[in-house]
Every structure is written in C-alpha cells, then in structure tokens.
Design an enzyme around this catalytic site. Structure first.
Site, PDB file in Angstrom:
ATOM      1  N   SER A 157      13.052   5.846 -13.968  1.00 46.03           N
ATOM      2  CA  SER A 157      11.959   6.582 -14.589  1.00 46.03           C
ATOM      3  C   SER A 157      11.890   8.011 -14.044  1.00 46.03           C
ATOM      4  CB  SER A 157      10.649   5.837 -14.321  1.00 46.03           C
ATOM      5  OG  SER A 157       9.553   6.671 -14.545  1.00 46.03           O
ATOM      6  N   SER A 158      12.001   8.129 -12.719  1.00 48.39           N
ATOM      7  CA  SER A 158      11.919   9.469 -12.121  1.00 48.39           C
ATOM      8  C   SER A 158      13.075  10.343 -12.557  1.00 48.39           C
ATOM      9  CB  SER A 158      11.958   9.378 -10.596  1.00 48.39           C
ATOM     10  OG  SER A 158      10.780   8.822 -10.125  1.00 48.39           O
TER      11      SER A 158
ATOM     12  N   LYS B 141       3.676  30.070   3.091  1.00 50.94           N
ATOM     13  CA  LYS B 141       2.827  29.681   1.967  1.00 50.94           C
ATOM     14  C   LYS B 141       1.351  29.720   2.358  1.00 50.94           C
ATOM     15  CE  LYS B 141       4.181  27.393  -1.269  1.00 50.94           C
ATOM     16  NZ  LYS B 141       5.049  28.092  -2.209  1.00 50.94           N
TER      17      LYS B 141
ATOM     18  N   TYR C 135       8.881  15.881   0.266  1.00 49.69           N
ATOM     19  CA  TYR C 135       8.645  17.188  -0.343  1.00 49.69           C
ATOM     20  C   TYR C 135       8.444  17.097  -1.832  1.00 49.69           C
ATOM     21  CZ  TYR C 135       8.730  19.334   4.025  1.00 49.69           C
ATOM     22  OH  TYR C 135       8.362  19.669   5.292  1.00 49.69           O
TER      23      TYR C 135
ATOM     24  N   HIS D  68      15.110  13.374  11.634  1.00 53.18           N
ATOM     25  CA  HIS D  68      13.933  13.514  12.495  1.00 53.18           C
ATOM     26  C   HIS D  68      13.055  12.262  12.426  1.00 53.18           C
ATOM     27  CE1 HIS D  68      11.695  15.791   9.029  1.00 53.18           C
ATOM     28  NE2 HIS D  68      11.478  14.500   8.934  1.00 53.18           N
ATOM     29  N   HIS D  69      13.348  11.392  11.486  1.00 51.55           N
ATOM     30  CA  HIS D  69      12.656  10.099  11.461  1.00 51.55           C
ATOM     31  C   HIS D  69      13.349   9.089  12.367  1.00 51.55           C
ATOM     32  CE1 HIS D  69      10.081  11.191   8.018  1.00 51.55           C
ATOM     33  NE2 HIS D  69      11.117  11.927   7.667  1.00 51.55           N
TER      34      HIS D  69
ATOM     35  N   HIS E 258      13.343  12.015   3.206  1.00 48.60           N
ATOM     36  CA  HIS E 258      12.720  13.284   3.538  1.00 48.60           C
ATOM     37  C   HIS E 258      12.532  14.186   2.332  1.00 48.60           C
ATOM     38  CE1 HIS E 258      10.683  16.101   5.922  1.00 48.60           C
ATOM     39  NE2 HIS E 258      11.256  16.972   5.136  1.00 48.60           N
TER      40      HIS E 258
ATOM     41  N   ARG F  93       2.080   1.731  15.163  1.00 44.32           N
ATOM     42  CA  ARG F  93       1.674   1.525  13.776  1.00 44.32           C
ATOM     43  C   ARG F  93       2.126   0.140  13.307  1.00 44.32           C
ATOM     44  NH1 ARG F  93       6.077   5.204  10.428  1.00 44.32           N
ATOM     45  NH2 ARG F  93       4.883   4.485   8.657  1.00 44.32           N
TER      46      ARG F  93
ATOM     47  N   HIS G  12       0.850  -1.197   0.000  1.00 45.96           N
ATOM     48  CA  HIS G  12       0.000   0.000   0.000  1.00 45.96           C
ATOM     49  C   HIS G  12       0.885   1.246   0.000  1.00 45.96           C
ATOM     50  CE1 HIS G  12      -2.838   3.079   1.226  1.00 45.96           C
ATOM     51  NE2 HIS G  12      -2.114   3.323   2.296  1.00 45.96           N
TER      52      HIS G  12
ATOM     53  N   SER H 145      -1.830  27.120  -5.773  1.00 45.18           N
ATOM     54  CA  SER H 145      -1.681  28.555  -6.012  1.00 45.18           C
ATOM     55  C   SER H 145      -2.474  28.985  -7.234  1.00 45.18           C
ATOM     56  CB  SER H 145      -0.198  28.913  -6.215  1.00 45.18           C
ATOM     57  OG  SER H 145       0.548  28.504  -5.099  1.00 45.18           O
TER      58      SER H 145
ATOM     59  N   ASP I  32       6.515  21.053 -26.941  1.00 45.82           N
ATOM     60  CA  ASP I  32       6.503  19.710 -26.343  1.00 45.82           C
ATOM     61  C   ASP I  32       7.578  19.682 -25.271  1.00 45.82           C
ATOM     62  OD1 ASP I  32       6.460  16.830 -25.858  1.00 45.82           O
ATOM     63  OD2 ASP I  32       5.479  16.669 -27.818  1.00 45.82           O
TER      64      ASP I  32
ATOM     65  N   TRP J 164       7.159   0.172   3.845  1.00 43.32           N
ATOM     66  CA  TRP J 164       7.630   0.930   2.675  1.00 43.32           C
ATOM     67  C   TRP J 164       9.010   1.520   2.938  1.00 43.32           C
ATOM     68  CZ3 TRP J 164       8.759   6.106   1.297  1.00 43.32           C
ATOM     69  CH2 TRP J 164       8.597   7.048   2.300  1.00 43.32           C
TER      70      TRP J 164
ATOM     71  N   GLU K 209      12.084  13.194  -0.502  1.00 43.80           N
ATOM     72  CA  GLU K 209      10.980  12.516  -1.204  1.00 43.80           C
ATOM     73  C   GLU K 209       9.610  13.015  -0.733  1.00 43.80           C
ATOM     74  OE1 GLU K 209      10.560  10.406  -3.638  1.00 43.80           O
ATOM     75  OE2 GLU K 209       8.461   9.893  -3.242  1.00 43.80           O
TER      76      GLU K 209
ATOM     77  N   THR L  19       6.795  27.022   5.280  1.00 44.91           N
ATOM     78  CA  THR L  19       5.480  26.394   5.111  1.00 44.91           C
ATOM     79  C   THR L  19       4.380  27.343   5.580  1.00 44.91           C
ATOM     80  OG1 THR L  19       6.590  24.320   5.614  1.00 44.91           O
ATOM     81  CG2 THR L  19       4.196  24.267   5.533  1.00 44.91           C
TER      82      THR L  19
HETATM   83  C1  HEM Z   1       5.878  21.492   8.479  1.00 42.23           C
HETATM   84  C2  HEM Z   1       6.218  20.489   7.791  1.00 42.23           C
HETATM   85  C3  HEM Z   1       6.565  19.104   8.321  1.00 42.23           C
HETATM   86  C4  HEM Z   1       7.238  18.743   9.446  1.00 42.23           C
HETATM   87  C5  HEM Z   1       7.814  19.639  10.507  1.00 42.23           C
HETATM   88  C6  HEM Z   1       7.286  17.291   9.437  1.00 42.23           C
HETATM   89  C7  HEM Z   1       7.882  16.516  10.417  1.00 42.23           C
HETATM   90  C8  HEM Z   1       7.879  15.132  10.435  1.00 42.23           C
HETATM   91  C9  HEM Z   1       8.524  14.334  11.417  1.00 42.23           C
HETATM   92  C10 HEM Z   1       9.334  14.858  12.596  1.00 42.23           C
HETATM   93  C11 HEM Z   1       8.297  13.027  11.114  1.00 42.23           C
HETATM   94  C12 HEM Z   1       8.831  11.793  11.830  1.00 42.23           C
HETATM   95  C13 HEM Z   1       7.900  11.327  12.849  1.00 42.23           C
HETATM   96  C14 HEM Z   1       8.300  10.003  13.437  1.00 42.23           C
HETATM   97  O1  HEM Z   1       8.508   9.034  12.670  1.00 42.23           O
HETATM   98  O2  HEM Z   1       8.335   9.917  14.659  1.00 42.23           O
HETATM   99  C15 HEM Z   1       7.505  12.999   9.937  1.00 42.23           C
HETATM  100  C16 HEM Z   1       7.062  11.854   9.315  1.00 42.23           C
HETATM  101  C17 HEM Z   1       6.532  11.831   8.036  1.00 42.23           C
HETATM  102  N1  HEM Z   1       6.203  12.935   7.283  1.00 42.23           N
HETATM  103 FE1  HEM Z   1       6.349  14.869   7.863  1.00 42.23          FE
HETATM  104  N2  HEM Z   1       6.666  16.820   8.331  1.00 42.23           N
HETATM  105  C18 HEM Z   1       6.217  17.903   7.617  1.00 42.23           C
HETATM  106  C19 HEM Z   1       5.556  17.866   6.414  1.00 42.23           C
HETATM  107  C20 HEM Z   1       5.398  16.738   5.665  1.00 42.23           C
HETATM  108  C21 HEM Z   1       4.962  16.721   4.296  1.00 42.23           C
HETATM  109  C22 HEM Z   1       4.650  17.940   3.483  1.00 42.23           C
HETATM  110  C23 HEM Z   1       4.919  15.420   3.925  1.00 42.23           C
HETATM  111  C24 HEM Z   1       4.546  14.790   2.593  1.00 42.23           C
HETATM  112  C25 HEM Z   1       3.874  15.296   1.656  1.00 42.23           C
HETATM  113  C26 HEM Z   1       5.313  14.625   5.051  1.00 42.23           C
HETATM  114  C27 HEM Z   1       5.355  13.253   5.029  1.00 42.23           C
HETATM  115  C28 HEM Z   1       5.787  12.482   6.061  1.00 42.23           C
HETATM  116  C29 HEM Z   1       5.825  11.056   6.024  1.00 42.23           C
HETATM  117  C30 HEM Z   1       5.464  10.163   4.831  1.00 42.23           C
HETATM  118  C31 HEM Z   1       6.290  10.632   7.271  1.00 42.23           C
HETATM  119  C32 HEM Z   1       6.413   9.214   7.806  1.00 42.23           C
HETATM  120  C33 HEM Z   1       7.366   8.338   7.149  1.00 42.23           C
HETATM  121  C34 HEM Z   1       7.324   6.967   7.754  1.00 42.23           C
HETATM  122  O3  HEM Z   1       7.848   6.790   8.855  1.00 42.23           O
HETATM  123  O4  HEM Z   1       6.750   6.064   7.125  1.00 42.23           O
HETATM  124  N3  HEM Z   1       5.596  15.453   6.094  1.00 42.23           N
HETATM  125  N4  HEM Z   1       7.247  14.301   9.522  1.00 42.23           N
HETATM  126 CU   LIG Z   2      10.746  13.853   7.132  1.00 48.28          CU
END
Ligand code: HEM
Ligand SMILES: [Cu+2]
Lengths: 533, 377
Positions: A171-172, A333, A259, A304-305, A255, A452, A78, A270, A107, A143, A257, A330
């Site tokens: 591809s990307s 915006k 964004y 931070h992950h 990370h 989770r 998923h 916008s 094009d 994932w 990714e 952020t």
């Molecule tokens: C203000 C902006 C953001 C901040 C400060 C932020 C911060 C964080 C932090 C600290 C984590 C880790 C949490 C943990 O695993 O304990 C996290 C996880 C995640 N964030 Fe964000 N994030 C932001 C915006 C975004 C955006 C824009 C996206 C995607 C479009 C995103 C997608 C994700 C994803 C996919 C994870 C989890 C990944 C995983 O463990 O599977 N975040 N974020």
């Molecule tokens: Cu992140």
C-alpha cells in the site's frame, strides 16, 4: 471510439456516486483522502485503547489487569498500529487531499491505484487484529520484531503478521509512486520545483524514502517467512545464520521510516506558522535542503539503534558521528520556524497552537535524540524509558500534533464548515498538558534505570509511573474531545469562507470551501504570479 | 488515596530538580567504577548542553509569542531569508556538535578496551534466567528470580528489592579486572548492570565481551534489557562484589558442591526423597509454563498431568528434558539442572496429579540420567 470519449465526458460533470459504492469504487483524491483520514482516526482509538491497557498495567507495581503475555501483545500491536495504521495513513490522507489542490492538479496521477492502495489497508489491519482471536494470540515480539524471538520463538500467528506487513508495504509503495508521479508531472504551469509548497516538497522526499525502504522491510519479513516455514537459516544461529543481520536490515528500513513519519509534519507546520504569522516562511530554500539532507542522512545512521549489539568500535563511532550530523539540518528547521514568527503578526487559533507546541516539544525530542546519539552514553540509555520518552516526544507532540494541526487548519476547507474555536483550544490545552505529564517523567524513570517493555517494575519507579499513567488516561480522553470537535464542525459548524484564514497563501485557498468534487480541471496559470507558500 | 499520592508525586516531580537527594533518584547512577563514572560525566555534560539549548529555544519562543502577537496598526515584516544569519547558526551547530563528539570519542575508546581479564566469566542468557560460568574454575550455576509469585500478584507484600532479587547472585572479587563473555541460548537478551555501565546484548551464536573493575564491595542490581519473551521483566541480575578471600571461599564452596553432586548420583534413592526434591525443582523451573497443577496452557505449553509420555514413556521424557523440544519454548535442562534434580523432577511428574495411577508409575534415578549423558558422548 466516439462513444468512449462521450462517456468520459459525461463523467466529468457529475458528482460523487450514491451510497456505499461512492467509497468502495471511488477514484477521487478527496474521497480517498477522507477515507485515509477516517481510517487513521479509527486506528488511533484502537491503538490508543491498547496504550490505556499498558498504562493501567503499569499504574502500580505488581500484576494489575493483564498477564505478561497479553501485555507483550499490547505493546507490540500498539506500536505497529500507531506507526503503520495511524501516522502513515494520516499523512497519506493529507497528501491525497492537499497535493492536487496545492499544485493545481485535477486529481492524483494514478486514481485507480490510489483506490487500491487505500482499500488493501483495512484488509491488512483486519488480518493483524484477527490474530488476537487465533490460537497462540497476537504478535508479542515488539514492533521491531527482532529474530529469533519473532521466528523460532514466535506464536504461530506470526505468519499472519508477515502477510499484514507485506500488504501495508505494498500500500505504501503504491501510494508513493502515485505521489511522485503526481508531483513530477501534474504541477500547474509556472510552478517550478523551487516554487512548490513545502508540504508538497516534504511529501516528494518522503515518497522517495518509502520507495527505497519498504522493499527492504518486505525482504526482512520474507526472510522470516522462509526461516519459519521453508527451512532456511537467515537469522537462525543454529543453522549458521545471523540474528544481528535481522537488526541491520530492520533498521535500514526503520530509521528512514522514522523520518517518513516526521518529514510531512515539517511541511504542515511550515504552512501553519507562516499563515498565522502573516509572513512568508523564513529560508524556503534552506528548508528544502534541510529536508533533503535529513532524508539522505537517514540512510546512514541506522545502527544507532544497535550500539549494544557488539559492533566494532569503528562502526560505533561512524554511526555516532553520522547521527549527530542529523541534528544540523534539524536545528536549521527549528530556527527557520522561529525566524518566521520573528517580527510577524501572530494570532493563536487552534492550528497555530498545535504547530507552536510541535516546534517546542519536537525540539525536546530532538535534543534527547542527540543525547542518544552519543554512543557511550547510549550504553546506559538504550532500551530504557529514556528511549521511550524520546520517540514519543517526536511522534506524539511531533507527528501526531502536526496531523491534528493539519486537520484543524484544513477542515474548514475540506468540509466547508468551521470548527468550534473554543472547543478546539480546550482540546489543545488538555492535550498539551497531558502529553507532557505522560512523557516528560519517562525521561527520568529511564535514567533511573527502568527498562522498556516490562509488565512490572521495581519499587523505586512507582511514583513516576503513576504520574505517567494518569497523564496517559487524560491524553486518551482528550482525543475523544477531538472526535467531538470534528463531528460538531461537520454537522453543526458555521459556514467557512474560501479563504478561511486571513493570512493563508497557496492554491487550495483560491478554491471554494468545500471545493467542488473535481477541482482545477483547467490548471491555474502561475507563469505570472507566485505560488510559493 | 490515589489522589493524595498523585498530588504528592506531582509536587515531587516539579521540586525534584531543586533538592539534590531527589535528583539522584531520578538521574543516571554515577556508577562504581572509572568507566561508569566517566560515562556519567559525559551524560551530565551533554544533558546540560541540551538543557541550555532547549531553554534558549523555548525562551525565545515565549518571547516571540508575547512580543509579536497581532496588534492593531502593526504590519508584519516581509523578509524571507538571511543567508548570512543562516550560515552562522549552521556553523554554530557544527561547533557544538564537535564539542560533544570529542569527549564522546575518548570515552568510547576507553569503554571498548578489550584486554583479557584476571577473571573471565561466561554469561549465557536463557528464557528467563542467567547462567554464569567461571571459565578458569569450571564452576557454573543459574541465577533465577527470587521474588515470589504471591508478591507479584499483590498477595504478599513487596520488599525493597522487589523483582531485583535472585537466588544465586554473580560473585566477583573487587580490584580485579573481570571480563564478561556474553551470549545467549535461545533468543536475544541483554545484560545490564547500570553501576558498571555495562549493557551488552546476549545473542545466540555470538560472544560479546564487556568488562568491569569494581573497587567498592557491594551488591549491584540490573535487569535484562532486550525483550526476550513473556518473562522478560522477570530476569534480574544481581552482582556481589566481595574481597578476594571471600571470593576464593565462594569458588571453593561451589567446587565442593559439585563434588558432592557427583557422589549423590551413586547413592541408592528412595521414591519419597526424589519426589520431594522433584517437587521443589518443578516449582522453581517448570510452573511458569506447565503450571502448578500440571495442566499447562495448551496448545503452547502442553499439560503434563495425564500426558501419555509422562505416564508411560520414561525414555522419551528423559530425552525431552535433556534435549529440549525444537521450535518450542521447552529447552534442554541438561546443563541447568543436576542429574539428581532431573531424575527427581521426572519422578515427581510421573507420580503427581494422579499420573501414577494412569501410568506405569516407574521412577527415574540419577544414575539413569548420568548414563544417558555418557551414552551421548
Ligand atoms: C535529531 C534527530 C534525532 C536523533 C539524533 C535521534 C536519535 C535516536 C537514537 C540514537 C535512537 C536509538 C536509541 C536507543 O535505542 O538506544 C533513537 C530511537 C528512536 N527514534 Fe530517534 N532521533 C531523532 C529524531 C527522531 C524522529 C524525528 C523520530 C520520529 C518521528 C524518531 C523516532 C525514533 C524511534 C521510533 C526510536 C525508537 C525505536 C525503537 O527502538 O523502538 N527519532 N533515536
Ligand atoms: Cu533512528
């Protein structure tokens, strides 16, 4: 010599080829854009079906419909499909359709490469999905595929997974090279960088992010491949390797990714907000700088992950501060979007509804992100449903809503037919209610302590999980309505005008709806006028 | 029936912020020691900051939507920036962030305090159980999920601590600084007890540290929080904080048990006795993969019923149990099971499912396992 030139000349004026070869051999940005978008749509239903399995299993405590092993395969695939098969291809599809039309180019710069970068994608996902029918089952390690679960302890199909990831990465990368080349070389005369539409800007920056981090992902999976088959010990503690190294490499890709999955959304939203506010975007320059600074910062926040892997305190603090910094651009915006609406003349057609919901719900996701950035608090949040709630808020009502908004917004342009506004709004309200019903309670089960990626849970989480599951089923069904609305527009829609939306600005709206197969063969000259928007 | 429950839950969801007891159920636990309480306080601070910002933004949006909807004869404005305003809110964001970063930093520094403990406990994550080793007392044991398969499969009723109960909890004394040294034996796990605010990844090849200081006796529950394979959801953590004297009794009990085990290996064993112990051990440790009927789940988990090794190659079977199988889920049981248990479970597998008819039918006694261990040294 002259024969070649003549042949080329003929090419120019005929339309698309007939039958299947039109799609197999096409080098036309509009065709390839459609291919990407349909591919992404199909994958949305495949990945969505997996989510339904997950939510059915979690409907009540106790084992429900699948085994823990199959549950893990569902969770993993998923995630992979939604990230690499839905969000990313949909944005590339939008880039293909829109970038040439928005910058006045005939094009993409590298049309054959364009064809290749699309057609290897179905191959990659074919390989990935085929693993379900192989011995040992599909990938089951999440994932994020942390080693050594994904190396020494993985099912044998991990090799196919690695192969699939390599193809997706290729591809990307090819797609991004194409985007960058097109934007930097093929803008209509007079369209300086700081006059480019914001969607083009957001994609230019996204493409650089992709080129920077996709090779890192490729490196990570190659090291896995070596560990599994060629006796190296990059991530094997037993051989002197380092399992934490894997996480650093993965999140250095991962990370940026996340964004990559949101910057193009910023561009889309916008455009839609300024159109339906009948007012130019507020703070164009700061929008561009905000995107650029988010992109730059995204390279220095990856750990931070990993606040719980046991980093030294200096590392924890550094990554905490750098992550908090991202909240500034952020926030800029979000405030710019609100200021665009301020004193506008707002109407609420379906694209605008989705765009407004994007701003509201993305804000919630951003705020939970800010909470997660606080390292000591993250000790409690990490790997719970709180994180699941966070990233679904930024990805579903975030990235996915922006894509849906874009489809409603530009569909009349692409096809020449209007969608059914009433059905579109119905789709919106169903999605809006169900998306919150699904993901909002997840914050609270997470805080209450539900980890989770578990197939079964303790009794105190039961009530909220049931709500979440019902929300999820409703959200899943609502997207069938989306398919219906799109098909209905294509087959039975009313003719659309070239302008389509009263307040729409930008070169694509100067074209017919649908645009000719080849557009802007002579570039529009913008030296005199303005093209911003 | 579901509908009724669903409506009830939904009402609870929207009313929960109003009633305080319900709020506690869905919020982070305040915890039972100083650092957990401090983290809880930090969480509540940033939570309310975010709620206020969120409410302002969403409220302003609703205002815009109502106030500026298109009206006849009202032209939209056409301004497109305001550098002063933009600078102001950028600075405002920075100030809020600094306000959050300061308490976060102080809490972080306290949480990272890494002094030696009064008691040091080595925690090792295994697929799918925890091992606790009291370093000073040389006592070690495994902690397995207690919830029955029947409860998990909805055949038996689910009790209050469904999936959060273990056969042997970790026992720690109150009012002592307890340091945890955390590592793993196979894949990455993560040891989390919310009440202590300790969540630390258990990583093969690394030893991470964490600590706690509990002043309330009680039972505290947690779970593994890093995906670690099929049974990731089934390796809970239970910690019992007890008074100092109870703690001493517990350790003494464990040491006595160890001495007893040593004696047992010297005794003369009957086949039936070993078979009975072996069956118990098998049901607890082996069925997850090799299944109750010994049929396994080929090809990943091989069958034991009818297996050549099990029936006719005693030496190799001992070796497999003692060393594990490289690159497969089969781990070494040398540390997890006693000599008696290993001998018994081998005996059981050689006698059960008709294996005694198909093979040499010999049994294995604890002494043989002890010899194997001693030879290796
Ligand atoms: C203000 C902006 C953001 C901040 C400060 C932020 C911060 C964080 C932090 C600290 C984590 C880790 C949490 C943990 O695993 O304990 C996290 C996880 C995640 N964030 Fe964000 N994030 C932001 C915006 C975004 C955006 C824009 C996206 C995607 C479009 C995103 C997608 C994700 C994803 C996919 C994870 C989890 C990944 C995983 O463990 O599977 N975040 N974020
Ligand atoms: Cu992140």
């Amino acid at each position: 010599m002259s024969a070649v030139i003549e042949g080329h000349h003929d090419d120019h004026h005929h339309g698309p080829a007939k039958g299947i070869t039109r799609w197999l051999y096409t080098t036309n940005h509009k065709d390839i854009g459609s291919l990407y978008l349909w591919f992404s749509f199909i994958m949305l239903f495949i990945g969505g079906a997996m989510a339904m399995v997950i939510r059915a299993e979690l409907f009540e405590p106790g084992s429900q419909i699948v085994s823990p092993e199959f549950y893990n395969q569902m969770v993993t695939n998923h995630g992979l499909i939604m990230v690499f098969g839905v969000i990313m291809p949909a944005f590339v599809g939008l880039a293909n359709w829109l970038i040439p039309m928005q910058i006045g180019a005939p094009d993409m710069a590298l049309p054959r490469l364009n064809n290749l970068s699309f057609w290897i994608l179905p191959a990659a996902f074919g390989v990935l999905l085929a693993t379900f029918f192989m011995e040992g089952g599909a990938p089951n390690f999440g994932w994020t595929f942390y080693a050594p679960l994904s190396t020494e302890y993985a099912p044998p199909t991990v090799t196919y997974f690695i192969f699939a990831v390599h193809i997706m990465g290729a591809s990307s990368i090819m797609g991004s090279i194409n985007v960058i080349t097109t934007i930097l070389n093929m803008r209509a005369p007079g369209m300086t960088l700081m006059k480019m539409p914001l969607f083009v800007w957001s994609w230019l920056i996204t493409a650089y992010l992709l080129i920077a981090v996709m090779p890192v992902l490729a490196g990570a999976v190659t090291m896995m491949l070596m560990d599994i088959h060629f006796g190296t010990s990059f991530f094997k503690a037993g051989g002197g390797g380092d399992p934490v190294l894997f996480q650093h490499i993965f999140w250095f890709f991962g990370h940026p990714e996340v964004y990559i999955m949101i910057l193009p959304a910023f561009g889309i939203v916008s455009h839609i907000i300024e159109t339906f506010s009948r007012k130019p975007i507020f703070g164009y320059d700061s929008m561009v700088y905000a995107i650029a600074s988010i992109a730059l910062l995204s390279f220095v926040v990856w750990a931070h992950h990993m606040f719980t892997v046991g980093m030294p305190i200096a590392g924890e603090l550094f990554f905490m501060y750098s992550t908090m910094l991202i909240a500034i651009p952020t926030g800029v915006k979000v405030f710019n979007w609100l200021s665009t609406m301020f004193k506008g003349s707002l109407t609420f057609e379906t694209p605008m509804l989705f765009a407004i919901a994007f701003v509201a719900l993305f804000t919630i996701g951003g705020l939970s992100g800010l909470m997660l950035a606080i390292a000591p608090a993250d000790f409690q949040y990490h790997d719970t449903y709180f994180v699941v709630a966070h990233f679904h808020y930024v990805l579903v009502p975030g990235a996915l809503f922006s894509i849906i908004a874009a489809v409603y917004y530009w569909l009349p342009k692409w096809t020449g037919y209007m969608y059914d506004e009433f059905m579109g709004k119905t789709h919106f309200w169903l999605s809006f209610v169900s998306v919150n019903l699904t993901f909002f309670p997840m914050h609270f089960v997470g805080l209450a302590g539900m980890p989770r990626r578990i197939p079964d849970y303790a009794m105190q989480f039961a009530d909220y999980n049931m709500i979440v599951s019902v929300g999820a089923f409703l959200f899943g069904l609502s997207q069938l309505l989306f398919l219906y609305v799109v098909l209905k527009a294509i087959f039975y829609g009313k003719k659309a005008t070239g302008q389509v939306w009263e307040g729409a600005q930008g070169l694509e709206w100067t074209l017919d709806s649908p645009p000719a197969y080849h557009t802007f063969e002579t570039p529009p000259n913008l030296e005199a006028g303005e093209a911003k928007g | 029936m579901y509908l009724k429950k669903f409506i009830l839950c939904l009402t609870a969801l929207f009313l929960s912020p109003l009633s305080f007891s319900a709020w506690d159920d869905i919020n982070m636990t305040p915890g039972v020691n100083a650092i957990a309480q401090e983290i809880f306080g930090l969480h509540m601070t940033i939570f309310w900051i975010c709620v206020v910002i969120g409410a302002l933004v969403l409220g302003f949006m609703v205002f815009l939507i109502i106030k500026y909807r298109k009206k006849e004869g009202v032209e939209p404005a056409d301004f497109d920036d305001n550098p002063k305003l933009e600078l102001t809110w950028t600075i405002l964001f920075a100030v809020i962030l600094v306000g959050m970063a300061i308490p976060a930093t102080t809490t972080m520094i306290k949480a990272y305090d890494d002094e030696e403990g009064d008691i040091n406990i080595l925690i090792t994550g295994h697929q799918w159980k925890w091992q606790y080793e009291y370093m000073e007392d040389e006592v070690s044991f495994f902690s397995n999920l207690l919830t029955s398969l029947d409860a998990r499969n909805n055949i038996a009723p689910k009790t209050e601590n469904y999936l959060l109960e273990v056969d042997e909890p970790l026992v720690i004394p109150v009012n002592k600084r307890v340091r945890f040294l955390i590592t793993a034996n196979d894949v990455i796990h993560s040891w989390w007890v919310p009440d202590f605010a300790v969540k630390q990844d258990a990583i093969p090849g690394f030893i991470n540290t964490a600590w706690t200081y509990v002043d309330e006796p009680g039972v505290y529950r947690g779970q593994c929080t890093e995906l670690c394979g099929v049974y990731h959801g089934y390796m809970p953590i239970v910690v019992k904080a007890v008074s100092d004297s109870e703690y001493k009794d517990f350790i003494q009990g464990k040491r006595d048990l160890k001495a007893q085990q040593a004696l047992l290996t010297e005794k003369l064993w009957e086949t039936d006795e070993l078979f009975a112990i072996g069956e118990e051990v098998y049901l607890k440790n082996c069925v997850a993969c090799h299944q109750v009927n010994g049929a396994g789940i080929p090809p990943v988990f091989p069958a034991l019923a009818g297996s050549e090794i099990v029936m006719n190659d005693k030496g190799r079977q001992v070796e497999i149990l003692m060393e594990g199988v490289q690159g497969a889920a089969m781990q070494s049981y040398a540390e997890q099971l006693t000599e008696v248990e290993i001998a018994a479970v081998i005996t059981y597998t050689r006698k059960a499912w008709g294996n005694d008819a198909g093979g040499d039918g010999e049994i294995v006694v604890p002494k043989e396992i002890l010899d194997y261990k001693n030879n290796k040294l």
